[in-house]
Design a protein around this motif. Structure first.
Motif, PDB file in Angstrom:
ATOM      1  N   ILE A 114      24.455  50.430  79.209  1.00  0.00           N
ATOM      2  CA  ILE A 114      25.752  51.107  79.241  1.00  0.00           C
ATOM      3  C   ILE A 114      26.885  50.087  79.144  1.00  0.00           C
ATOM      4  O   ILE A 114      27.858  50.283  78.400  1.00  0.00           O
ATOM      5  CB  ILE A 114      25.881  51.951  80.519  1.00  0.00           C
ATOM      6  N   LEU A 115      26.773  48.985  79.876  1.00  0.00           N
ATOM      7  CA  LEU A 115      27.793  47.935  79.808  1.00  0.00           C
ATOM      8  C   LEU A 115      27.900  47.360  78.401  1.00  0.00           C
ATOM      9  O   LEU A 115      29.007  47.132  77.897  1.00  0.00           O
ATOM     10  CB  LEU A 115      27.444  46.827  80.808  1.00  0.00           C
ATOM     11  N   GLN A 116      26.763  47.138  77.762  1.00  0.00           N
ATOM     12  CA  GLN A 116      26.779  46.606  76.403  1.00  0.00           C
ATOM     13  C   GLN A 116      27.440  47.581  75.429  1.00  0.00           C
ATOM     14  O   GLN A 116      28.227  47.178  74.561  1.00  0.00           O
ATOM     15  CB  GLN A 116      25.353  46.293  75.953  1.00  0.00           C
ATOM     16  N   ASP A 117      27.132  48.879  75.576  1.00  0.00           N
ATOM     17  CA  ASP A 117      27.740  49.880  74.697  1.00  0.00           C
ATOM     18  C   ASP A 117      29.260  49.938  74.891  1.00  0.00           C
ATOM     19  O   ASP A 117      30.018  50.007  73.909  1.00  0.00           O
ATOM     20  CB  ASP A 117      27.127  51.254  74.971  1.00  0.00           C
ATOM     21  N   TYR A 118      29.689  49.925  76.153  1.00  0.00           N
ATOM     22  CA  TYR A 118      31.130  49.974  76.413  1.00  0.00           C
ATOM     23  C   TYR A 118      31.830  48.728  75.882  1.00  0.00           C
ATOM     24  O   TYR A 118      32.936  48.805  75.335  1.00  0.00           O
ATOM     25  CB  TYR A 118      31.381  50.123  77.914  1.00  0.00           C
ATOM     26  N   THR A 119      31.207  47.561  76.059  1.00  0.00           N
ATOM     27  CA  THR A 119      31.814  46.325  75.560  1.00  0.00           C
ATOM     28  C   THR A 119      31.931  46.350  74.043  1.00  0.00           C
ATOM     29  O   THR A 119      32.964  45.975  73.470  1.00  0.00           O
ATOM     30  CB  THR A 119      30.973  45.116  76.001  1.00  0.00           C
ATOM     31  N   HIS A 120      30.867  46.813  73.384  1.00  0.00           N
ATOM     32  CA  HIS A 120      30.891  46.896  71.919  1.00  0.00           C
ATOM     33  C   HIS A 120      31.961  47.878  71.447  1.00  0.00           C
ATOM     34  O   HIS A 120      32.712  47.590  70.501  1.00  0.00           O
ATOM     35  CB  HIS A 120      29.513  47.333  71.414  1.00  0.00           C
ATOM     36  N   GLU A 121      32.054  49.023  72.102  1.00  0.00           N
ATOM     37  CA  GLU A 121      33.052  50.017  71.708  1.00  0.00           C
ATOM     38  C   GLU A 121      34.465  49.489  71.920  1.00  0.00           C
ATOM     39  O   GLU A 121      35.356  49.697  71.083  1.00  0.00           O
ATOM     40  CB  GLU A 121      32.840  51.298  72.522  1.00  0.00           C
ATOM     41  N   PHE A 122      34.701  48.781  73.033  1.00  0.00           N
ATOM     42  CA  PHE A 122      36.035  48.240  73.301  1.00  0.00           C
ATOM     43  C   PHE A 122      36.441  47.222  72.250  1.00  0.00           C
ATOM     44  O   PHE A 122      37.551  47.289  71.697  1.00  0.00           O
ATOM     45  CB  PHE A 122      36.049  47.594  74.691  1.00  0.00           C
ATOM     46  N   HIS A 123      35.559  46.281  71.951  1.00  0.00           N
ATOM     47  CA  HIS A 123      35.895  45.252  70.961  1.00  0.00           C
ATOM     48  C   HIS A 123      36.085  45.858  69.568  1.00  0.00           C
ATOM     49  O   HIS A 123      36.966  45.416  68.807  1.00  0.00           O
ATOM     50  CB  HIS A 123      34.808  44.175  70.933  1.00  0.00           C
ATOM     51  N   LYS A 124      35.292  46.862  69.243  1.00  0.00           N
ATOM     52  CA  LYS A 124      35.431  47.502  67.946  1.00  0.00           C
ATOM     53  C   LYS A 124      36.770  48.227  67.830  1.00  0.00           C
ATOM     54  O   LYS A 124      37.486  48.103  66.826  1.00  0.00           O
ATOM     55  CB  LYS A 124      34.273  48.490  67.737  1.00  0.00           C
ATOM     56  N   THR A 125      37.134  49.003  68.860  1.00  0.00           N
ATOM     57  CA  THR A 125      38.409  49.714  68.844  1.00  0.00           C
ATOM     58  C   THR A 125      39.579  48.747  68.838  1.00  0.00           C
ATOM     59  O   THR A 125      40.570  48.954  68.122  1.00  0.00           O
ATOM     60  CB  THR A 125      38.503  50.646  70.060  1.00  0.00           C
ATOM     61  N   LYS A 126      39.476  47.689  69.625  1.00  0.00           N
ATOM     62  CA  LYS A 126      40.555  46.698  69.676  1.00  0.00           C
ATOM     63  C   LYS A 126      40.733  46.018  68.324  1.00  0.00           C
ATOM     64  O   LYS A 126      41.871  45.820  67.865  1.00  0.00           O
ATOM     65  CB  LYS A 126      40.237  45.661  70.758  1.00  0.00           C
ATOM     66  N   ALA A 127      39.621  45.658  67.687  1.00  0.00           N
ATOM     67  CA  ALA A 127      39.710  45.018  66.371  1.00  0.00           C
ATOM     68  C   ALA A 127      40.335  45.960  65.339  1.00  0.00           C
ATOM     69  O   ALA A 127      41.151  45.538  64.504  1.00  0.00           O
ATOM     70  CB  ALA A 127      38.320  44.569  65.912  1.00  0.00           C
ATOM     71  N   ASN A 128      39.965  47.245  65.384  1.00  0.00           N
ATOM     72  CA  ASN A 128      40.551  48.216  64.452  1.00  0.00           C
ATOM     73  C   ASN A 128      42.060  48.348  64.680  1.00  0.00           C
ATOM     74  O   ASN A 128      42.844  48.415  63.721  1.00  0.00           O
ATOM     75  CB  ASN A 128      39.876  49.578  64.617  1.00  0.00           C
ATOM     76  N   PHE A 129      42.466  48.394  65.953  1.00  0.00           N
ATOM     77  CA  PHE A 129      43.890  48.513  66.257  1.00  0.00           C
ATOM     78  C   PHE A 129      44.667  47.296  65.750  1.00  0.00           C
ATOM     79  O   PHE A 129      45.725  47.434  65.133  1.00  0.00           O
ATOM     80  CB  PHE A 129      44.080  48.664  67.770  1.00  0.00           C
ATOM     81  N   LEU A 130      44.146  46.098  66.006  1.00  0.00           N
ATOM     82  CA  LEU A 130      44.836  44.891  65.558  1.00  0.00           C
ATOM     83  C   LEU A 130      44.917  44.827  64.032  1.00  0.00           C
ATOM     84  O   LEU A 130      45.931  44.386  63.479  1.00  0.00           O
ATOM     85  CB  LEU A 130      44.108  43.650  66.108  1.00  0.00           C
ATOM     86  N   ALA A 131      43.840  45.269  63.364  1.00  0.00           N
ATOM     87  CA  ALA A 131      43.864  45.268  61.902  1.00  0.00           C
ATOM     88  C   ALA A 131      44.909  46.245  61.370  1.00  0.00           C
ATOM     89  O   ALA A 131      45.646  45.948  60.419  1.00  0.00           O
ATOM     90  CB  ALA A 131      42.478  45.621  61.359  1.00  0.00           C
ATOM     91  N   ILE A 132      44.983  47.441  61.996  1.00  0.00           N
ATOM     92  CA  ILE A 132      45.975  48.431  61.563  1.00  0.00           C
ATOM     93  C   ILE A 132      47.384  47.916  61.811  1.00  0.00           C
ATOM     94  O   ILE A 132      48.264  48.039  60.952  1.00  0.00           O
ATOM     95  CB  ILE A 132      45.739  49.762  62.300  1.00  0.00           C
ATOM     96  N   ARG A 133      47.595  47.313  62.977  1.00  0.00           N
ATOM     97  CA  ARG A 133      48.940  46.808  63.295  1.00  0.00           C
ATOM     98  C   ARG A 133      49.329  45.674  62.350  1.00  0.00           C
ATOM     99  O   ARG A 133      50.479  45.612  61.877  1.00  0.00           O
ATOM    100  CB  ARG A 133      48.982  46.322  64.737  1.00  0.00           C
ATOM    101  N   GLU A 134      48.396  44.787  62.055  1.00  0.00           N
ATOM    102  CA  GLU A 134      48.704  43.695  61.131  1.00  0.00           C
ATOM    103  C   GLU A 134      49.015  44.226  59.736  1.00  0.00           C
ATOM    104  O   GLU A 134      49.948  43.759  59.065  1.00  0.00           O
ATOM    105  CB  GLU A 134      47.527  42.720  61.081  1.00  0.00           C
ATOM    106  N   ARG A 135      48.237  45.215  59.311  1.00  0.00           N
ATOM    107  CA  ARG A 135      48.482  45.790  57.994  1.00  0.00           C
ATOM    108  C   ARG A 135      49.827  46.508  57.943  1.00  0.00           C
ATOM    109  O   ARG A 135      50.569  46.403  56.957  1.00  0.00           O
ATOM    110  CB  ARG A 135      47.352  46.775  57.644  1.00  0.00           C
ATOM    111  N   GLU A 136      50.142  47.230  59.031  1.00  0.00           N
ATOM    112  CA  GLU A 136      51.420  47.942  59.061  1.00  0.00           C
ATOM    113  C   GLU A 136      52.591  46.967  59.080  1.00  0.00           C
ATOM    114  O   GLU A 136      53.622  47.215  58.443  1.00  0.00           O
ATOM    115  CB  GLU A 136      51.485  48.867  60.286  1.00  0.00           C
ATOM    116  N   ASN A 137      52.456  45.855  59.787  1.00  0.00           N
ATOM    117  CA  ASN A 137      53.523  44.853  59.781  1.00  0.00           C
ATOM    118  C   ASN A 137      53.717  44.263  58.395  1.00  0.00           C
ATOM    119  O   ASN A 137      54.848  44.061  57.933  1.00  0.00           O
ATOM    120  CB  ASN A 137      53.200  43.744  60.782  1.00  0.00           C
TER     121      ASN A 137
END
Length: 250
Positions: A114-137
């Motif tokens: 469960i910890l591994q799944d949550y960690t993977h999901e967090f890093h994946k969502t965070k990376a997607n957000f940063l990519a979207i923000r960088e692209r929008e900038n």
């Protein structure tokens, strides 16, 4: 002493479940924030073409602050859950009841997954957000350059408008491709999970079969006896039929 160690283990499990529930809620809110950011940034981009460049993007900045705050909170929860799992691992290594080690290790492995799944999901969502923000900038900077060019020259307005429309088409295509890739990845993960579940069921069945060979031999004997009884009954019926035929014709 055993009761004390058992209470310690239950306390660790309770802490782990509580942290997992908090992480689950936080990750859902975090994912919604990233999704709303991508949608709002797309709407802001379309609205900026008809508004002044001096309008502050308050929505985007507030979402950025929310993103940073939630990311820190989730990282803290992941660190606390990691610490609880480490304590559970130490307990299983130092437990003095060998008969319970298998059950404890199974529970610990479940919490680790469960910890591994949550960690993977967090890093994946965070990376997607940063990519979207960088692209929008980046797109916002390009858009401002285009707007300044349009305001300084009235001859190429038509060409610039066509360029903006083509730019929107490319963005829509990019968004559809990302959604398709996300669906494909989710399907792959689901199939991988189902395959693991089937392998686990197969291994359990093999384990049960190896543990109870007497049951297998008993089932084979029952099947052989059924087959023998069927042959005997068939032979009796055949002999009776022949005798009836001989009696009828004589």
């Amino acid at each position: 002493m055993a009761a004390g160690t058992s209470n310690y283990w239950e306390d660790l499990r309770k802490q782990a479940r509580q942290l997992e529930n908090e992480l689950d809620l936080k990750l859902v809110s975090f994912s919604k924030l990233c999704t709303s950011y991508s949608h709002s940034s797309g709407r802001d981009g379309r609205r900026d073409r008809y508004s002044s460049d001096t309008t502050p993007l308050l929505n985007g900045s507030s979402q950025d602050r929310m993103f940073e705050t939630m990311a820190v909170e989730i990282e803290q929860l992941l660190a606390r859950l990691t610490g609880v799992n480490d304590k559970m691992a130490e307990y299983t290594n130092s437990a003095g009841v060998p008969s319970l080690n298998a059950a404890l290790m199974h529970t610990l492995q479940r919490h680790r997954d469960i910890l591994q799944d949550y960690t993977h999901e967090f890093h994946k969502t965070k990376a997607n957000f940063l990519a979207i923000r960088e692209r929008e900038n980046l797109l916002g900077s390009v858009r401002k350059d285009i707007e300044s060019y349009k305001s300084g020259s009235g001859v190429n307005n038509r060409r610039t408008e066509l360029f903006l429309k083509e730019h929107d088409h490319l963005r829509n295509s990019d968004r559809l491709i990302e959604e398709t890739i996300s669906i494909a990845m989710a399907t792959k993960e689901n199939m991988t999970s189902q395959r693991g579940m089937l392998k686990s069921i197969q291994s359990r069945m093999n384990t049960l079969a190896n543990r109870f060979p007497a049951v297998n031999s008993l089932i084979q004997r029952i099947n052989l006896r059924k087959r023998r009884d069927s042959l005997i009954l068939g032979g009796v019926v055949g002999v009776c039929t022949i005798l009836l035929l001989l009696y009828a014709f004589h």
